[in-house]
Motif scaffolding. Structure first.
Motif, PDB file in Angstrom:
ATOM      1  N   THR A  32       0.866  -1.167   0.000  1.00  0.00           N
ATOM      2  CA  THR A  32       0.000   0.000   0.000  1.00  0.00           C
ATOM      3  C   THR A  32       0.908   1.224   0.000  1.00  0.00           C
ATOM      4  OG1 THR A  32      -1.640  -1.198   1.310  1.00  0.00           O
ATOM      5  CG2 THR A  32      -1.855   1.204   1.222  1.00  0.00           C
ATOM      6  N   PHE A  33       0.599   2.193  -0.854  1.00  0.00           N
ATOM      7  CA  PHE A  33       1.417   3.401  -0.975  1.00  0.00           C
ATOM      8  C   PHE A  33       0.664   4.593  -0.406  1.00  0.00           C
ATOM      9  CE2 PHE A  33       3.205   0.510  -3.954  1.00  0.00           C
ATOM     10  CZ  PHE A  33       4.526   0.886  -4.152  1.00  0.00           C
ATOM     11  N   VAL A  35      -0.140   8.623  -0.379  1.00  0.00           N
ATOM     12  CA  VAL A  35      -0.280   9.528  -1.524  1.00  0.00           C
ATOM     13  C   VAL A  35       1.099  10.058  -1.931  1.00  0.00           C
ATOM     14  CG1 VAL A  35      -1.250  11.729  -2.299  1.00  0.00           C
ATOM     15  CG2 VAL A  35      -2.662  10.131  -0.988  1.00  0.00           C
ATOM     16  N   GLN A  38       2.920   7.362  -3.727  1.00  0.00           N
ATOM     17  CA  GLN A  38       2.348   7.171  -5.070  1.00  0.00           C
ATOM     18  C   GLN A  38       2.900   8.214  -6.026  1.00  0.00           C
ATOM     19  OE1 GLN A  38      -1.919   7.332  -4.662  1.00  0.00           O
ATOM     20  NE2 GLN A  38      -2.045   5.311  -3.723  1.00  0.00           N
ATOM     21  N   ASN A  39       3.000   9.453  -5.576  1.00  0.00           N
ATOM     22  CA  ASN A  39       3.548  10.520  -6.414  1.00  0.00           C
ATOM     23  C   ASN A  39       5.023  10.275  -6.730  1.00  0.00           C
ATOM     24  OD1 ASN A  39       1.077  11.846  -6.428  1.00  0.00           O
ATOM     25  ND2 ASN A  39       1.604  13.150  -4.698  1.00  0.00           N
ATOM     26  N   LEU A  41       6.478   7.326  -6.822  1.00  0.00           N
ATOM     27  CA  LEU A  41       6.515   6.193  -7.746  1.00  0.00           C
ATOM     28  C   LEU A  41       6.176   6.643  -9.164  1.00  0.00           C
ATOM     29  CD1 LEU A  41       6.896   3.190  -8.284  1.00  0.00           C
ATOM     30  CD2 LEU A  41       4.514   2.847  -7.609  1.00  0.00           C
ATOM     31  N   ALA A  42       5.223   7.554  -9.302  1.00  0.00           N
ATOM     32  CA  ALA A  42       4.866   8.080 -10.629  1.00  0.00           C
ATOM     33  C   ALA A  42       6.076   8.764 -11.260  1.00  0.00           C
ATOM     34  CB  ALA A  42       3.698   9.047 -10.526  1.00  0.00           C
ATOM     35  N   THR A  52       5.303  -0.682  -9.488  1.00  0.00           N
ATOM     36  CA  THR A  52       5.032  -1.282  -8.177  1.00  0.00           C
ATOM     37  C   THR A  52       5.748  -2.620  -8.052  1.00  0.00           C
ATOM     38  OG1 THR A  52       2.866  -0.221  -8.158  1.00  0.00           O
ATOM     39  CG2 THR A  52       3.187  -2.046  -6.631  1.00  0.00           C
TER      40      THR A  52
END
Length: 126
Positions: A32-33, A35, A38-39, A41-42, A52
């Motif tokens: 689970t990332f 927020v 997640q940014n 990783l993007a 992922t």
């Protein structure tokens, strides 16, 4: 985050953290990332085609020599949090990887996964 000094008992403590992580992943727990993560990783995906799956594979390959800082409780004390430096992807991009293991559950929460902003000491690296 605190930095554990190199001792056999601290190396063993970090190895147990890594082993617990591997066991959770092998039992089907997905990452689970946050927020923020997640940014990050993007951005890794855009610049280096990191996914992922690459983060998961990096976690599965962690060793005590990759240790940077931790194990600390999270702000709500619901996760044990540890940080590592590891290389990832086809380009072997070095990343700061901070994640936590849920204390009273199975979740693996990624807090950070980005290129380091400064040199990272690895106190257990030989």
């Amino acid at each position: 985050m605190k930095i554990l000094p190199y001792t056999e008992s601290n190396v063993e403590l970090i190895q147990k953290f890594i082993n617990k992580t591997i066991k959770r992943i092998s039992n089907g727990v997905t990452l689970t990332f946050t927020v923020k993560a997640q940014n990050e990783l993007a951005e890794l995906n855009l610049n280096y085609n990191i996914s992922t799956d690459d983060i998961e594979n990096a976690i599965l390959r962690l060793s005590t020599e990759d240790y940077y800082r931790g194990i600390d409780p999270s702000r709500q004390a619901d996760f044990e949090v540890c940080a590592f430096y590891t290389e990832i992807g086809e380009d072997n991009v070095g990343i700061y990887l901070k994640y936590g293991l849920e204390s009273n559950g199975l979740q693996i929460l990624i807090f950070s996964n980005h290129a380091p902003l400064f040199p990272m000491n690895q106190p257990f690296k030989k």
